[in-house]
Design an enzyme around this catalytic site. Structure first.
Site, short mmCIF file in Angstrom:
data_model
loop_
_atom_site.label_atom_id
_atom_site.label_comp_id
_atom_site.label_asym_id
_atom_site.label_seq_id
_atom_site.Cartn_x
_atom_site.Cartn_y
_atom_site.Cartn_z
N CYS A 25 -2.90 6.15 9.38
CA CYS A 25 -3.28 7.09 9.82
C CYS A 25 -4.29 7.17 10.69
O CYS A 25 -5.42 7.89 9.98
CB CYS A 25 -3.13 8.54 8.62
N PRO A 82 1.54 7.30 -2.01
CA PRO A 82 2.21 8.03 -2.91
C PRO A 82 3.30 7.54 -2.92
O PRO A 82 4.67 8.52 -3.43
CB PRO A 82 2.19 9.29 -3.27
N GLY A 134 5.91 8.37 -0.44
CA GLY A 134 6.29 8.89 0.59
C GLY A 134 7.42 7.82 1.62
O GLY A 134 8.70 8.33 1.66
N ASP A 177 -3.13 -6.36 -5.23
CA ASP A 177 -3.76 -6.85 -4.37
C ASP A 177 -3.54 -6.89 -3.17
O ASP A 177 -3.20 -8.25 -3.19
CB ASP A 177 -5.28 -6.51 -4.74
N CYS A 216 0.76 -1.42 -0.20
CA CYS A 216 0.26 -0.44 -0.13
C CYS A 216 0.57 0.97 -0.23
O CYS A 216 0.90 2.13 1.00
CB CYS A 216 -0.53 0.32 1.28
N ASP A 264 1.38 0.00 4.60
CA ASP A 264 0.17 1.08 5.48
C ASP A 264 -0.31 0.87 5.18
O ASP A 264 -1.47 0.72 4.08
CB ASP A 264 1.15 2.22 5.10
#
Length: 429
Positions: free
Chosen positions: A375, A257, A259, A303, A254, A322
């Site tokens: 998060c 983007p 980071g 996936d 996952c 993540d």
């Protein structure tokens, strides 16, 4: 030269797309900003983010100011009035200018016959402002959160929910990650100082810098050269627990983007990193980040529930998961989350996280490390998720982060100026 556009109508239409159609502001806003001048980009962003941050207040006020809501083809006018109210309440734009531009927005959305209505509602608010705000501040709507989320926060954090809500309603600070392969944090801070900006190091995370005042990325020393990346301090904390080493095979699952993918390679430049995400758009940003920082990783679309489809039987020394989550820890950064999420999403996300954890565990080497991160601030996605995983997974052991009864480390929004974030470090016996 860019054509002069009515920013208020643009903001109203963007907000309508978020609230009524469930679209993400992160996807809607950038193309709109390309249509306006540089000086108007910041105002357009402020109007969109600000209205979404205070949406429940603005909605409450409109219900008090109008006999019946705007519906159907006139619904955009509802959001245009919100934009007008937000300016009167929260910006330094002179009231006469805010009113004039907002009323003119009716022409841009092809509803010129409603200019008088918009003007009347906004002027009525000006006359009744003190009385209306006193009533609002005595209601539950003052927390600026949907009731389902408020209830979940109150249940999970009976002593802290108010400070969480307050932090969610603030503008976030701008955190950066210094690329240690180019500069030490201190040497980059010296360059920042020479550029006339101030930054402060994080006490615990060795690459993290908080800017005194948020700035456009192109103004940051060496941004285009990959010397620095925008990333919240809490997200940087993942590397503390993952502790990647050169030569290891590491999976960033996952990954979009990108980071954390690039952070792994900054800490361990000779690691063999596989970055996987299900979303093609997010993967394109992984490529962009790798290119800007001059780094190499294997990037695949896949996936997380079906790892054999994209990595066969491969085993990894370390895995960073993540996990897809409610993002309830980053509401101050993405206020549209409050209105995009629904209560029913939480059990669905928890089930997805559980399936990914179970599927990927078999691809971790014995003695290897898996860091589970979200998060989110909701226990169903965090401590309860890991507790259940430990109970059903005999060869999983919690390490350094919490206890088996209360597993993981939960950062709350605003703590040490960071976002809300959860980490659990697991070792395979």
């Amino acid at each position: 030269m860019k054509k002069q556009r009515n920013l208020r109508s643009m903001a109203a239409q963007a907000i309508e797309q978020v609230v009524e159609q469930g679209q993400s502001l992160s996807n809607i806003l950038p193309p709109l900003q390309q249509k306006v001048s540089d000086k108007d980009k910041a105002l357009l962003q402020e109007l969109c983010f600000g209205v979404l941050r205070t949406l429940s207040q603005l909605d409450w006020l409109i219900n008090k100011l109008m006999a019946r809501p705007m519906t159907g083809k006139q619904r955009t006018v509802h959001y245009l009035i919100m934009v007008g109210l937000y300016q009167l309440l929260y910006t330094r734009i002179p009231p006469h200018a805010a009113l004039a531009e907002t009323v003119e927005g009716a022409v841009a959305i092809k509803r010129p016959q409603l200019k008088g209505l918009i003007n009347g509602v906004l002027r009525q608010f000006q006359r009744q402002q003190d009385e209306l705000l006193a009533e609002f501040n005595a209601s539950d709507a003052r927390y600026l959160h949907p009731s389902w989320l408020l209830k979940r926060l109150q249940k999970a954090y009976p002593e802290q929910w108010q400070s969480i809500v307050e932090a969610n309603n603030q503008r976030p600070p701008m955190w950066l990650r210094v690329n240690r392969t180019h500069h030490s944090r201190d040497s980059w801070l010296a360059l920042l100082d020479e550029a006339g900006m101030k930054g402060f190091p994080h006490a615990d995370y060795p690459d993290a810098v908080q800017l005194e005042t948020p700035a456009p990325v192109h103004a940051l020393p060496g941004f285009e050269e990959g010397w620095v990346t925008v990333q919240d301090a809490s997200a940087q904390g993942c590397m503390t627990w993952l502790a990647p080493q050169n030569g290891e095979h590491i999976l960033d699952l996952c990954a979009g983007p990108g980071g954390k993918t690039t952070h792994i390679l900054e800490v361990a430049p000779e690691a063999q990193v596989l970055a996987v995400d299900i979303d093609e758009q997010r993967l394109s940003r992984v490529y962009d980040n790798l290119k800007r920082l001059g780094m190499k990783a294997t990037v695949k679309q896949g996936d997380g529930r079906y790892p054999s489809q994209w990595c066969g039987e491969q085993q990894f020394d370390r895995i960073l998961l993540d996990a897809p989550c409610s993002a309830t820890g980053v509401i101050r950064r993405h206020p549209d989350i409050k209105w995009l999420r629904r209560d029913r999403d939480i059990p669905e996300l928890a089930q997805l996280q559980s399936e990914i954890l179970d599927a990927i565990w078999s691809h971790l080497k014995s003695g290897g490390t898996l860091v589970y991160a979200t998060c989110s601030v909701l226990p169903e996605e965090n401590s309860l998720q890991i507790k259940a995983f430990l109970q059903r997974t005999a060869d999983a052991e919690l390490c350094e982060t919490g206890t088996p009864e209360q597993p993981g480390k939960q950062n709350l929004p605003g703590a040490e100026e960071g976002d809300g974030f959860f980490y659990a470090k697991l070792i395979k016996k």
